[in-house]
Design a protein around this motif. Structure first.
Motif, PDB file in Angstrom:
ATOM      1  N   ALA A 172       5.316  13.278  -0.080  1.00  0.00           N
ATOM      2  CA  ALA A 172       4.290  14.138   0.529  1.00  0.00           C
ATOM      3  C   ALA A 172       4.838  15.525   0.846  1.00  0.00           C
ATOM      4  CB  ALA A 172       3.739  13.483   1.793  1.00  0.00           C
ATOM      5  N   THR A 173       6.033  15.595   1.430  1.00  0.00           N
ATOM      6  CA  THR A 173       6.581  16.906   1.811  1.00  0.00           C
ATOM      7  C   THR A 173       7.011  17.718   0.588  1.00  0.00           C
ATOM      8  OG1 THR A 173       8.714  15.840   2.286  1.00  0.00           O
ATOM      9  CG2 THR A 173       7.261  16.275   4.155  1.00  0.00           C
ATOM     10  N   ILE A 174       7.541  17.058  -0.416  1.00  0.00           N
ATOM     11  CA  ILE A 174       7.907  17.775  -1.649  1.00  0.00           C
ATOM     12  C   ILE A 174       6.652  18.333  -2.319  1.00  0.00           C
ATOM     13  CG2 ILE A 174       8.793  17.479  -3.994  1.00  0.00           C
ATOM     14  CD1 ILE A 174      10.896  15.570  -2.801  1.00  0.00           C
ATOM     15  N   PHE A 175       5.603  17.521  -2.376  1.00  0.00           N
ATOM     16  CA  PHE A 175       4.345  17.941  -2.983  1.00  0.00           C
ATOM     17  C   PHE A 175       3.741  19.105  -2.180  1.00  0.00           C
ATOM     18  CE2 PHE A 175       0.574  15.755  -5.374  1.00  0.00           C
ATOM     19  CZ  PHE A 175       0.256  16.951  -5.983  1.00  0.00           C
ATOM     20  N   VAL A 189      -4.386  18.579  -0.666  1.00  0.00           N
ATOM     21  CA  VAL A 189      -3.552  19.061   0.439  1.00  0.00           C
ATOM     22  C   VAL A 189      -3.870  18.291   1.718  1.00  0.00           C
ATOM     23  CG1 VAL A 189      -3.020  21.054   1.909  1.00  0.00           C
ATOM     24  CG2 VAL A 189      -3.244  21.353  -0.555  1.00  0.00           C
ATOM     25  N   LEU A 190      -5.145  18.123   2.011  1.00  0.00           N
ATOM     26  CA  LEU A 190      -5.522  17.397   3.229  1.00  0.00           C
ATOM     27  C   LEU A 190      -5.114  15.926   3.153  1.00  0.00           C
ATOM     28  CD1 LEU A 190      -8.984  19.066   3.892  1.00  0.00           C
ATOM     29  CD2 LEU A 190      -6.783  19.588   4.930  1.00  0.00           C
ATOM     30  N   ASN A 191      -5.187  15.343   1.962  1.00  0.00           N
ATOM     31  CA  ASN A 191      -4.728  13.961   1.795  1.00  0.00           C
ATOM     32  C   ASN A 191      -3.224  13.849   2.028  1.00  0.00           C
ATOM     33  OD1 ASN A 191      -7.237  12.764   1.139  1.00  0.00           O
ATOM     34  ND2 ASN A 191      -7.079  13.556  -0.932  1.00  0.00           N
ATOM     35  N   LEU A 192      -2.482  14.828   1.542  1.00  0.00           N
ATOM     36  CA  LEU A 192      -1.032  14.832   1.749  1.00  0.00           C
ATOM     37  C   LEU A 192      -0.690  15.015   3.227  1.00  0.00           C
ATOM     38  CD1 LEU A 192      -0.029  16.950  -1.350  1.00  0.00           C
ATOM     39  CD2 LEU A 192       0.672  14.582  -0.922  1.00  0.00           C
ATOM     40  N   ILE A 193      -1.442  15.851   3.904  1.00  0.00           N
ATOM     41  CA  ILE A 193      -1.207  16.057   5.344  1.00  0.00           C
ATOM     42  C   ILE A 193      -1.436  14.754   6.103  1.00  0.00           C
ATOM     43  CG2 ILE A 193      -2.043  17.249   7.414  1.00  0.00           C
ATOM     44  CD1 ILE A 193      -2.594  19.680   5.578  1.00  0.00           C
ATOM     45  N   GLU A 194      -2.451  14.003   5.700  1.00  0.00           N
ATOM     46  CA  GLU A 194      -2.704  12.712   6.345  1.00  0.00           C
ATOM     47  C   GLU A 194      -1.534  11.748   6.152  1.00  0.00           C
ATOM     48  OE1 GLU A 194      -6.483  10.985   5.299  1.00  0.00           O
ATOM     49  OE2 GLU A 194      -7.528  12.864   5.682  1.00  0.00           O
ATOM     50  N   LEU A 195      -0.839  11.856   5.022  1.00  0.00           N
ATOM     51  CA  LEU A 195       0.315  10.989   4.771  1.00  0.00           C
ATOM     52  C   LEU A 195       1.461  11.266   5.742  1.00  0.00           C
ATOM     53  CD1 LEU A 195       0.604  10.871   0.864  1.00  0.00           C
ATOM     54  CD2 LEU A 195      -0.332   9.139   2.401  1.00  0.00           C
ATOM     55  N   LEU A 196       1.482  12.437   6.348  1.00  0.00           N
ATOM     56  CA  LEU A 196       2.554  12.782   7.281  1.00  0.00           C
ATOM     57  C   LEU A 196       2.516  11.929   8.549  1.00  0.00           C
ATOM     58  CD1 LEU A 196       2.568  16.675   6.950  1.00  0.00           C
ATOM     59  CD2 LEU A 196       4.063  15.016   5.810  1.00  0.00           C
ATOM     60  N   ASP A 197       1.431  11.195   8.758  1.00  0.00           N
ATOM     61  CA  ASP A 197       1.340  10.282   9.903  1.00  0.00           C
ATOM     62  C   ASP A 197       1.984   8.929   9.616  1.00  0.00           C
ATOM     63  OD1 ASP A 197      -0.054  12.072  11.564  1.00  0.00           O
ATOM     64  OD2 ASP A 197      -1.954  11.533  10.627  1.00  0.00           O
ATOM     65  N   TRP A 198       2.305   8.663   8.368  1.00  0.00           N
ATOM     66  CA  TRP A 198       2.902   7.382   7.992  1.00  0.00           C
ATOM     67  C   TRP A 198       4.372   7.372   8.375  1.00  0.00           C
ATOM     68  CZ3 TRP A 198       0.460   3.519   4.641  1.00  0.00           C
ATOM     69  CH2 TRP A 198      -0.908   3.755   4.471  1.00  0.00           C
ATOM     70  N   LYS A 199       4.990   6.207   8.359  1.00  0.00           N
ATOM     71  CA  LYS A 199       6.391   6.053   8.766  1.00  0.00           C
ATOM     72  C   LYS A 199       7.335   5.828   7.591  1.00  0.00           C
ATOM     73  CE  LYS A 199       5.309   6.084  13.146  1.00  0.00           C
ATOM     74  NZ  LYS A 199       4.944   7.402  13.551  1.00  0.00           N
ATOM     75  N   ASN A 200       6.817   5.514   6.418  1.00  0.00           N
ATOM     76  CA  ASN A 200       7.651   5.193   5.261  1.00  0.00           C
ATOM     77  C   ASN A 200       8.355   6.454   4.763  1.00  0.00           C
ATOM     78  OD1 ASN A 200       8.275   5.004   2.363  1.00  0.00           O
ATOM     79  ND2 ASN A 200       7.386   2.961   2.529  1.00  0.00           N
ATOM     80  N   PRO A 201       9.709   6.495   4.801  1.00  0.00           N
ATOM     81  CA  PRO A 201      10.433   7.707   4.404  1.00  0.00           C
ATOM     82  C   PRO A 201      10.182   8.124   2.956  1.00  0.00           C
ATOM     83  CG  PRO A 201      11.937   6.092   5.384  1.00  0.00           C
ATOM     84  CD  PRO A 201      10.612   5.447   5.265  1.00  0.00           C
ATOM     85  N   GLN A 215       0.835  -1.201   0.000  1.00  0.00           N
ATOM     86  CA  GLN A 215       0.000   0.000   0.000  1.00  0.00           C
ATOM     87  C   GLN A 215       0.872   1.254   0.000  1.00  0.00           C
ATOM     88  OE1 GLN A 215      -2.242   0.692   3.611  1.00  0.00           O
ATOM     89  NE2 GLN A 215      -3.867   1.736   2.479  1.00  0.00           N
ATOM     90  N   GLU A 216       1.936   1.249   0.792  1.00  0.00           N
ATOM     91  CA  GLU A 216       2.839   2.407   0.842  1.00  0.00           C
ATOM     92  C   GLU A 216       3.502   2.642  -0.508  1.00  0.00           C
ATOM     93  OE1 GLU A 216       5.379   1.233   4.078  1.00  0.00           O
ATOM     94  OE2 GLU A 216       4.116   2.218   5.565  1.00  0.00           O
ATOM     95  N   LYS A 217       3.926   1.563  -1.173  1.00  0.00           N
ATOM     96  CA  LYS A 217       4.542   1.691  -2.492  1.00  0.00           C
ATOM     97  C   LYS A 217       3.554   2.264  -3.502  1.00  0.00           C
ATOM     98  CE  LYS A 217       7.822  -2.102  -1.939  1.00  0.00           C
ATOM     99  NZ  LYS A 217       8.153  -3.472  -2.359  1.00  0.00           N
ATOM    100  N   ILE A 218       2.326   1.760  -3.470  1.00  0.00           N
ATOM    101  CA  ILE A 218       1.297   2.236  -4.408  1.00  0.00           C
ATOM    102  C   ILE A 218       0.977   3.706  -4.138  1.00  0.00           C
ATOM    103  CG2 ILE A 218      -1.139   1.999  -5.061  1.00  0.00           C
ATOM    104  CD1 ILE A 218      -0.731  -1.060  -4.645  1.00  0.00           C
ATOM    105  N   LEU A 219       0.817   4.070  -2.856  1.00  0.00           N
ATOM    106  CA  LEU A 219       0.549   5.468  -2.516  1.00  0.00           C
ATOM    107  C   LEU A 219       1.689   6.377  -2.957  1.00  0.00           C
ATOM    108  CD1 LEU A 219      -1.046   5.172   1.035  1.00  0.00           C
ATOM    109  CD2 LEU A 219      -2.119   6.156  -0.999  1.00  0.00           C
ATOM    110  N   GLU A 220       2.914   5.927  -2.741  1.00  0.00           N
ATOM    111  CA  GLU A 220       4.073   6.722  -3.154  1.00  0.00           C
ATOM    112  C   GLU A 220       4.050   6.947  -4.661  1.00  0.00           C
ATOM    113  OE1 GLU A 220       8.889   6.392  -3.624  1.00  0.00           O
ATOM    114  OE2 GLU A 220       7.848   4.853  -2.463  1.00  0.00           O
ATOM    115  N   LEU A 221       3.807   5.890  -5.417  1.00  0.00           N
ATOM    116  CA  LEU A 221       3.769   6.023  -6.878  1.00  0.00           C
ATOM    117  C   LEU A 221       2.631   6.924  -7.330  1.00  0.00           C
ATOM    118  CD1 LEU A 221       4.583   2.351  -7.935  1.00  0.00           C
ATOM    119  CD2 LEU A 221       6.022   4.370  -8.265  1.00  0.00           C
TER     120      LEU A 221
END
Length: 194
Positions: free
Chosen positions: A75-78, A57-69, A27-33
């Motif tokens: 997310a932070t670049i976006f 923007v709100l979806n990207l903020i939610e990604l900040l809770d994940w642990k995958n670098p 899931q993390e790989k798919i979200l990243e892609l």
């Protein structure tokens, strides 16, 4: 028989946990892609406006809770790219982005640290977001990082400078060792770089 049943249940439980961990990695790989693709598509401002309407923007903020670098980097670049527009910056202020970014600092992952600091620099131009940075305890965290992060010193100092512009937060700097650090940096900088 009861002991064997317990062992079977434990084995099933462990197998299920292992499957869930594997599913989370996928899931993390798919979200990243997917978010990387959206980041590339956002080069077109019309597409970026459509993404804003879909609350990216709100979806990207939610990604900040994940642990995958890798996911956090995308997310932070976006978010940094989107932060130049007032509406997106306001969404970040309302979405608690600064508090989530503060939890990610410090990190040993250089690319992630770079993208977080650059996003914080963009956000530090806004007074409300500067207030959130102080409340998220970023001043002492950034001051502690100055001595240990040579290549990030300039970005950190810029963020700290913006935070020091608000009179109500200037006193927060007195509880850190920023003055001796900055003085040392000034004295150690070759005169041709002043």
């Amino acid at each position: 028989e009861e002991a064997e049943s317990t062992r079977n249940n434990a084995a099933k439980y462990n197998a299920t946990i292992k499957k869930l961990e594997e599913l989370k990695k996928n899931q993390e790989k798919i979200l990243e892609l997917c978010f990387h693709l959206l980041l590339n598509l956002a080069e077109d401002t019309a597409v970026e406006r459509k993404m804003r309407k879909r609350r990216v923007v709100l979806n990207l903020i939610e990604l900040l809770d994940w642990k995958n670098p890798d996911l956090l980097i995308v997310a932070t670049i976006f978010l940094k790219k989107l932060s130049i527009y007032k509406e997106n910056k306001n969404d970040m202020a309302g979405g608690d982005a600064v508090a989530k970014l503060s939890k990610l600092i410090p990190t040993d992952h250089d690319t992630l640290l770079d993208s977080i600091l650059r996003l914080l620099l963009n956000l530090s131009f806004d007074s409300e977001l500067r207030n959130q940075m102080v409340k998220a305890n970023l001043i002492p965290k950034l001051v502690d990082m100055i001595s240990n992060s040579g290549e990030y010193q300039v970005i950190i100092l810029k963020v700290l400078y913006h935070l020091s512009m608000d009179d109500k937060w200037k006193s927060m700097f007195s509880f850190t060792n920023v003055m001796p650090i900055v003085l040392k940096l000034i004295l150690e900088t070759p005169s041709n770089q002043h």
